[in-house]
Scaffold this motif. Structure first.
Motif, PDB file in Angstrom:
ATOM      1  N   PRO A  88       1.833  -1.726   8.848  1.00  0.00           N
ATOM      2  CA  PRO A  88       0.961  -0.799   9.586  1.00  0.00           C
ATOM      3  C   PRO A  88      -0.070  -0.084   8.702  1.00  0.00           C
ATOM      4  O   PRO A  88      -1.143   0.269   9.172  1.00  0.00           O
ATOM      5  N   ASP A  89       0.235   0.104   7.408  1.00  0.00           N
ATOM      6  CA  ASP A  89      -0.738   0.766   6.523  1.00  0.00           C
ATOM      7  C   ASP A  89      -1.817  -0.192   6.009  1.00  0.00           C
ATOM      8  O   ASP A  89      -2.622   0.160   5.153  1.00  0.00           O
ATOM      9  N   GLY A  90      -1.811  -1.425   6.522  1.00  0.00           N
ATOM     10  CA  GLY A  90      -2.817  -2.409   6.094  1.00  0.00           C
ATOM     11  C   GLY A  90      -2.373  -3.230   4.893  1.00  0.00           C
ATOM     12  O   GLY A  90      -3.070  -4.140   4.461  1.00  0.00           O
ATOM     13  N   GLY A  91      -1.202  -2.919   4.343  1.00  0.00           N
ATOM     14  CA  GLY A  91      -0.701  -3.645   3.170  1.00  0.00           C
ATOM     15  C   GLY A  91       0.044  -4.912   3.553  1.00  0.00           C
ATOM     16  O   GLY A  91       0.203  -5.232   4.738  1.00  0.00           O
ATOM     17  N   LEU A  92       0.487  -5.627   2.537  1.00  0.00           N
ATOM     18  CA  LEU A  92       1.256  -6.856   2.747  1.00  0.00           C
ATOM     19  C   LEU A  92       2.702  -6.589   2.353  1.00  0.00           C
ATOM     20  O   LEU A  92       2.969  -5.861   1.395  1.00  0.00           O
ATOM     21  N   TYR A  93       3.629  -7.220   3.067  1.00  0.00           N
ATOM     22  CA  TYR A  93       5.035  -7.043   2.721  1.00  0.00           C
ATOM     23  C   TYR A  93       5.423  -7.905   1.526  1.00  0.00           C
ATOM     24  O   TYR A  93       5.030  -9.080   1.435  1.00  0.00           O
ATOM     25  N   ILE A  94       6.200  -7.304   0.638  1.00  0.00           N
ATOM     26  CA  ILE A  94       6.788  -8.035  -0.494  1.00  0.00           C
ATOM     27  C   ILE A  94       8.265  -7.654  -0.559  1.00  0.00           C
ATOM     28  O   ILE A  94       8.636  -6.545  -0.154  1.00  0.00           O
ATOM     29  N   PRO A  95       9.117  -8.568  -1.048  1.00  0.00           N
ATOM     30  CA  PRO A  95      10.535  -8.220  -1.137  1.00  0.00           C
ATOM     31  C   PRO A  95      10.742  -7.109  -2.165  1.00  0.00           C
ATOM     32  O   PRO A  95      10.093  -7.109  -3.214  1.00  0.00           O
ATOM     33  N   ARG A 114       0.818  -1.221   0.000  1.00  0.00           N
ATOM     34  CA  ARG A 114       0.000   0.000   0.000  1.00  0.00           C
ATOM     35  C   ARG A 114       0.848   1.265   0.000  1.00  0.00           C
ATOM     36  O   ARG A 114       0.322   2.375  -0.053  1.00  0.00           O
ATOM     37  N   GLY A 115       2.165   1.113   0.121  1.00  0.00           N
ATOM     38  CA  GLY A 115       3.078   2.232  -0.091  1.00  0.00           C
ATOM     39  C   GLY A 115       3.109   3.299   0.989  1.00  0.00           C
ATOM     40  O   GLY A 115       3.751   4.332   0.816  1.00  0.00           O
ATOM     41  N   GLN A 116       2.437   3.076   2.116  1.00  0.00           N
ATOM     42  CA  GLN A 116       2.377   4.123   3.143  1.00  0.00           C
ATOM     43  C   GLN A 116       3.194   3.790   4.397  1.00  0.00           C
ATOM     44  O   GLN A 116       3.236   4.573   5.338  1.00  0.00           O
ATOM     45  N   SER A 117       3.828   2.615   4.432  1.00  0.00           N
ATOM     46  CA  SER A 117       4.659   2.247   5.583  1.00  0.00           C
ATOM     47  C   SER A 117       6.104   2.133   5.108  1.00  0.00           C
ATOM     48  O   SER A 117       6.347   1.773   3.958  1.00  0.00           O
ATOM     49  N   ALA A 159      -4.805  -3.519  12.568  1.00  0.00           N
ATOM     50  CA  ALA A 159      -4.722  -2.097  12.221  1.00  0.00           C
ATOM     51  C   ALA A 159      -4.720  -1.218  13.466  1.00  0.00           C
ATOM     52  O   ALA A 159      -4.155  -0.117  13.452  1.00  0.00           O
ATOM     53  N   ASP A 160      -5.346  -1.663  14.551  1.00  0.00           N
ATOM     54  CA  ASP A 160      -5.375  -0.861  15.778  1.00  0.00           C
ATOM     55  C   ASP A 160      -5.172  -1.796  16.972  1.00  0.00           C
ATOM     56  O   ASP A 160      -6.104  -2.424  17.451  1.00  0.00           O
TER      57      ASP A 160
END
Ligand SMILES: *Cc1c(COP(=O)(O)O)cnc(C)c1O
Length: 467
Positions: free
Chosen positions: A25-32, A7-10, A206-207
């Motif tokens: 934390p921005d709700g996205g998933l981590y990718i390498p 999601r590009g925000q963390s 998220a919280d």
């Protein structure tokens, strides 16, 4: 190697932090941030490695120095030590150029053991180094729960809370979770479906302010990058012997729910494994098939099926693929994903065509699943579980090239799914010896309403109790 959020925000994080936080934390998933590339010479050299040695060379660049080599290797060896077949992932010939990769020789009889045996050890290793405790919150459509409990129950740094949809998992699946002993084990039967479980999980992540101080949440679902990473290995392991014998590529069919397993196959291909087709097999809950076949991505009501582990409408890991489809445009991805609750989502004609260069798909209903179990048993003697059966059927429907080996991932052992096996007209196979007394063991679980607040209150009380 750094891990970035879809999601590009963390901010980007290390392997250790990606594993410990699960969801960004921005709700996205981590990718390498970048993928290791495998050369033709490596593919050749790796063809004769044992499963454990292959896992080490594939996983090492993703771990990027966070764990010394000797310890990483020992963790991998321990993770697969109690698999019942020395090959770890044996390949069975079915008919013509079609095969099944048996991924259910682990302790809980489903492919989830491949990743969760390792994830449990990774979490324990990092947490003991930090002297930190985390509360694992997991949602399961049936198989993740028991595999996570088996993989994590020995860690004194973990408290486990596993949500399963009440009365929507098979009896064996439920008992495999609810009979695990340990005062760090909490099973919650949620009065809802898997999407409700996963929705509550994402909101809790998220919280996290409801947690007692000093705790954070950890993830065992395939939102956790380490699960995807561990699953990349068996795509290479299955394909390399064919390539070594002269095949130019192989194809895979994957019974799909949360899109984690097949996403690992997509990454194996991106890393350089010659994969011709990746076939998404779904049951009647076929949002992914509707997208691949018709460029319409929208939610419909989730319906129980004979393959409960695939009763998922909103596939979390599809977001990781969308990141590539939208060429890293996180704002677009966020709109697409969050718009799903209300609208039919579509992508451009070019994007859709690109998605279809990577994936084929089929939806297989319960009657066809039973018919496939019956047909394959009668012709080959091989008893498929209902999930694998959707795969074998989809493989037959989607196969574009009879010269390329087609490998269907065998995701679970048939003994876990008595109802489907009996509907197909066969007696349920016996459980293996280590589970023979499953139906005599005492069960422990709590039924909770489909409510985030109820789950939070339960967790707070359980954690307070421990101190
Ligand atoms: C989890 C599971 C699936 C679906 O895997 P995803 O990674 O969620 O797509 C398929 N079959 C079985 C038996 C499973 O346990």
């Amino acid at each position: 190697m750094q891990y970035i959020s879809t999601r590009g925000q963390s901010p980007a994080v290390s392997f250790e932090d990606a594993v410990l936080t699960g969801l960004a934390p921005d709700g996205g998933l981590y990718i390498p941030a970048e993928l290791p590339q495998v050369s033709a010479a490596q593919l050749k050299a790796w063809a004769t490695l044992s499963y454990q040695d292959l896992a080490f060379v594939i996983i090492k660049p993703f771990v990027a120095g966070a764990i010394p080599d000797a310890e990483l290797r020992a963790m991998i060896v321990a993770s697969y030590a109690n698999f019942s077949d020395p090959k770890i992932a044996p390949l069975k010939h079915l008919y013509d150029n079609h095969y099944v990769l048996e991924l259910y020789c682990g302790p809980t009889l489903a492919f989830k053991d491949f990743a969760l045996q390792l994830l449990g050890r990774l979490l324990d290793y990092f947490l003991s180094r930090r002297q930190q405790h985390i509360a694992i919150l997991g949602a399961t459509s049936g198989d993740t729960g028991s595999a996570a409990l088996e993989g994590c129950k020995h860690s004194q740094y973990l408290d486990l809370f596993i949500l399963h949809p009440y009365q929507r998992v098979s009896e064996v699946q439920r008992r495999q979770m609810t009979t695990v002993q340990g005062n760090n084990v909490n099973n919650i039967a949620l009065e809802g479906d898997f999407d409700d479980c996963q929705g509550i999980l994402k909101k809790a992540f998220a919280d996290q302010r409801f947690l007692p101080s000093g705790y954070q949440l950890g993830a065992v679902n395939s939102i956790n990058w380490a699960r995807i990473m561990a699953q990349i290995v068996y795509y290479f392991y299955a394909a390399l012997p064919f390539l070594d014998r002269g095949a130019t590529a192989v194809s895979f069919t994957v019974p799909t729910g949360n899109f984690g397993d097949i996403y690992a196959g997509y990454l194996a291909k991106k890393m350089g494994l010659p994969v011709r087709q990746l076939v998404i097999a779904t049951n009647r809950n076929d949002i992914l098939h509707r997208f691949i076949s018709g460029n319409r991505y929208h939610k419909t009501a989730l319906e129980p099926s004979l393959s409960p582990s695939m009763d998922i409408m909103v596939s979390s890991n599809f977001e990781r693929f969308l990141y590539d489809l939208f060429q890293g445009d996180s704002a677009r991805l966020t709109r697409f994903v969050t718009g799903l609750s209300t609208e039919v989502q579509q992508v451009s004609a070019d994007e859709w065509a690109w998605a279809r260069t990577h994936f084929d798909s089929a939806s297989v209903d319960d009657a066809t699943t039973c018919a496939t179990i019956k047909e394959v048993k009668q012709h080959t003697g091989f008893l498929l579980d209902p999930h694998t059966a959707t795969g074998v059927k989809a493989a037959a429907l989607c196969d574009k090239d009879s010269a390329t080996p087609m490998i269907t991932l065998g995701t679970a052992h048939p003994a876990k799914f008595a109802v489907a096996i009996e509907q197909a007209g066969f007696a349920t196979p016996a459980l293996p010896p280590h589970m023979a007394d499953l139906f005599q063991r005492e069960e422990r679980y709590t039924v909770l309403p489909n409510s985030l607040e109820a789950v939070k209150a339960f967790m707070v009380q359980a954690l307070a109790h421990k101190r």
